[in-house]
Motif scaffolding. Structure first.
Motif, mmCIF file in Angstrom:
data_model
loop_
_atom_site.group_PDB
_atom_site.id
_atom_site.type_symbol
_atom_site.label_atom_id
_atom_site.label_comp_id
_atom_site.label_asym_id
_atom_site.label_seq_id
_atom_site.Cartn_x
_atom_site.Cartn_y
_atom_site.Cartn_z
ATOM 1 N N UNK A 112 -14.700 15.968 -6.797
ATOM 2 C CA UNK A 112 -13.789 15.146 -7.598
ATOM 3 C C UNK A 112 -12.352 15.636 -7.459
ATOM 4 N N UNK A 113 -12.171 16.971 -7.470
ATOM 5 C CA UNK A 113 -10.824 17.520 -7.281
ATOM 6 C C UNK A 113 -10.286 17.185 -5.894
ATOM 7 N N UNK A 114 -11.152 17.322 -4.879
ATOM 8 C CA UNK A 114 -10.718 16.993 -3.522
ATOM 9 C C UNK A 114 -10.351 15.517 -3.398
ATOM 10 N N UNK A 115 -11.148 14.683 -4.083
ATOM 11 C CA UNK A 115 -10.868 13.248 -4.042
ATOM 12 C C UNK A 115 -9.511 12.948 -4.677
ATOM 13 N N UNK A 116 -9.237 13.583 -5.814
ATOM 14 C CA UNK A 116 -7.935 13.366 -6.453
ATOM 15 C C UNK A 116 -6.800 13.847 -5.561
ATOM 16 N N UNK A 117 -7.009 15.010 -4.897
ATOM 17 C CA UNK A 117 -5.975 15.517 -3.981
ATOM 18 C C UNK A 117 -5.761 14.559 -2.813
ATOM 19 N N UNK A 118 -6.880 14.041 -2.285
ATOM 20 C CA UNK A 118 -6.767 13.095 -1.173
ATOM 21 C C UNK A 118 -6.073 11.811 -1.603
ATOM 22 N N UNK A 119 -6.368 11.354 -2.806
ATOM 23 C CA UNK A 119 -5.704 10.153 -3.303
ATOM 24 C C UNK A 119 -4.204 10.372 -3.464
ATOM 25 N N UNK A 120 -3.838 11.557 -3.970
ATOM 26 C CA UNK A 120 -2.409 11.866 -4.084
ATOM 27 C C UNK A 120 -1.756 11.925 -2.712
ATOM 28 N N UNK A 121 -2.457 12.579 -1.770
ATOM 29 C CA UNK A 121 -1.926 12.671 -0.409
ATOM 30 C C UNK A 121 -1.796 11.280 0.220
ATOM 31 N N UNK A 122 -2.780 10.439 -0.045
ATOM 32 C CA UNK A 122 -2.742 9.077 0.490
ATOM 33 C C UNK A 122 -1.551 8.312 -0.074
ATOM 34 N N UNK A 123 -1.280 8.506 -1.373
ATOM 35 C CA UNK A 123 -0.124 7.827 -1.972
ATOM 36 C C UNK A 123 1.176 8.283 -1.310
ATOM 37 N N UNK A 124 1.267 9.599 -1.039
ATOM 38 C CA UNK A 124 2.470 10.115 -0.371
ATOM 39 C C UNK A 124 2.595 9.531 1.031
ATOM 40 N N UNK A 125 1.469 9.483 1.754
ATOM 41 C CA UNK A 125 1.498 8.940 3.112
ATOM 42 C C UNK A 125 1.866 7.458 3.107
ATOM 43 N N UNK A 126 1.338 6.723 2.143
ATOM 44 C CA UNK A 126 1.676 5.301 2.064
ATOM 45 C C UNK A 126 3.162 5.111 1.778
ATOM 46 N N UNK A 127 3.709 5.970 0.879
ATOM 47 C CA UNK A 127 5.142 5.879 0.599
ATOM 48 C C UNK A 127 5.959 6.213 1.849
ATOM 49 N N UNK A 128 5.514 7.253 2.589
ATOM 50 C CA UNK A 128 6.218 7.620 3.824
ATOM 51 C C UNK A 128 6.131 6.494 4.849
ATOM 52 N N UNK A 129 4.958 5.876 4.936
ATOM 53 C CA UNK A 129 4.794 4.768 5.878
ATOM 54 C C UNK A 129 5.710 3.605 5.522
ATOM 55 N N UNK A 130 5.816 3.309 4.214
ATOM 56 C CA UNK A 130 6.691 2.221 3.788
ATOM 57 C C UNK A 130 8.141 2.526 4.114
ATOM 58 N N UNK A 131 8.548 3.794 3.871
ATOM 59 C CA UNK A 131 9.922 4.181 4.190
ATOM 60 C C UNK A 131 10.178 4.089 5.690
ATOM 61 N N UNK A 132 9.191 4.543 6.491
ATOM 62 C CA UNK A 132 9.345 4.464 7.944
ATOM 63 C C UNK A 132 9.413 3.017 8.406
ATOM 64 N N UNK A 133 8.622 2.149 7.769
ATOM 65 C CA UNK A 133 8.643 0.730 8.140
ATOM 66 C C UNK A 133 10.010 0.107 7.838
ATOM 67 N N UNK A 134 10.579 0.469 6.668
ATOM 68 C CA UNK A 134 11.901 -0.051 6.320
ATOM 69 C C UNK A 134 12.966 0.464 7.286
ATOM 70 N N UNK A 135 12.869 1.760 7.631
ATOM 71 C CA UNK A 135 13.843 2.334 8.570
ATOM 72 C C UNK A 135 13.726 1.677 9.939
ATOM 73 N N UNK A 136 12.483 1.437 10.375
ATOM 74 C CA UNK A 136 12.287 0.780 11.667
ATOM 75 C C UNK A 136 12.885 -0.621 11.652
ATOM 76 N N UNK A 137 12.714 -1.339 10.535
ATOM 77 C CA UNK A 137 13.307 -2.669 10.435
ATOM 78 C C UNK A 137 14.824 -2.625 10.501
ATOM 79 N N UNK A 138 15.402 -1.613 9.821
ATOM 80 C CA UNK A 138 16.860 -1.468 9.874
ATOM 81 C C UNK A 138 17.330 -1.145 11.285
ATOM 82 N N UNK A 139 16.587 -0.261 11.965
ATOM 83 C CA UNK A 139 16.953 0.082 13.341
ATOM 84 C C UNK A 139 16.836 -1.122 14.265
ATOM 85 N N UNK A 140 15.789 -1.938 14.055
ATOM 86 C CA UNK A 140 15.664 -3.151 14.870
ATOM 87 C C UNK A 140 16.845 -4.093 14.636
ATOM 88 N N UNK A 141 17.268 -4.207 13.369
ATOM 89 C CA UNK A 141 18.417 -5.068 13.079
ATOM 90 C C UNK A 141 19.680 -4.529 13.749
#
Length: 229
Positions: A112-141
């Protein structure tokens, strides 16, 4: 807030009253807490329920007590011996099950602790992915804007190159025209010099009319020089 034994027992009672099996997960889903906290209290509740379900021992009926006293006593001894053996075996099985359940409970808590840690890590990765996607869009523009600017500059260079070539052609034509006019000017200068050379010097003042008349006669005998074209 820590979960108390009374809360675990109450949750188990509710589940049993609803016809549900009071397992670790069922109790945890109802009141929260960890498996290690719920496990001992739930085991104690189950043990109390088992004691309540033990068979009731009653003396034999009075009508058959005298005739079956001996048989009844032997039957009780056999039953008690068998029950003691079964309880002993049940105790061993329960001890083994409790040990295994304890290990499973600890493992479930770790998972359960590992699952919570993985969920937190997943949230961080998703946020990083969203930021990278926005940056890529800006670079394309920005890249599209740079490409548009480059196209405009290339078009402007072509225009300047065409203008330069036109200016060079005009300069060549101007040089040719200047050379032609220079040639004409030299020809005019030469012709003017020739005309000036053919003009007689002015007559001497002491010569009188004779000289003038002679000059006039000479002048009348000559044809006039042609005018320059």
């Amino acid at each position: 807030m820590a979960i108390t034994k009374e809360q675990v027992w109450a949750a188990a009672e509710e589940l049993a009253a609803e016809g549900l099996r009071p397992t670790l997960e069922a109790v945890r889903q109802r009141i929260g807490g960890s498996y290690t906290t719920i496990g001992p209290a739930l085991n104690e509740w189950k043990a109390r329920q088992a004691e309540k379900a033990s068979p009731v021992r009653e003396p034999p009926p009075a009508a058959v007590a005298e005739r079956l006293a001996e048989v009844w006593g032997v039957a009780l001894e056999l039953a008690n011996a068998r029950l003691a053996a079964e309880r002993e075996a049940l105790a061993r099985v329960r001890a083994e099950m409790e040990a295994e359940r304890g290990e499973a409970t600890e493992l479930a808590d770790r998972l359960a602790e590992q699952l919570e840690a993985l969920q937190s890590r997943l949230a961080v990765l998703e946020a990083s992915e969203q930021a990278a996607r926005l940056e890529a869009g800006e670079l394309r523009s920005r890249l599209a804007a740079a490409e548009t600017r480059a196209s405009e500059l290339e078009r402007r260079v072509e225009e300047l190159r065409d203008a330069l070539e036109a200016a060079q052609r005009q300069a060549g034509d101007a040089r040719e025209e200047a050379a032609r006019l220079s040639g004409q000017l030299e020809a005019i200068k030469e012709h003017a010099a020739a005309l000036l050379a053919r003009i007689p010097p002015p007559a001497d003042a002491g010569g009188g009319k004779g000289a003038g008349a002679g000059s006039s006669g000479v002048g009348r005998g000559k044809k006039p020089a042609p005018k320059p074209v």
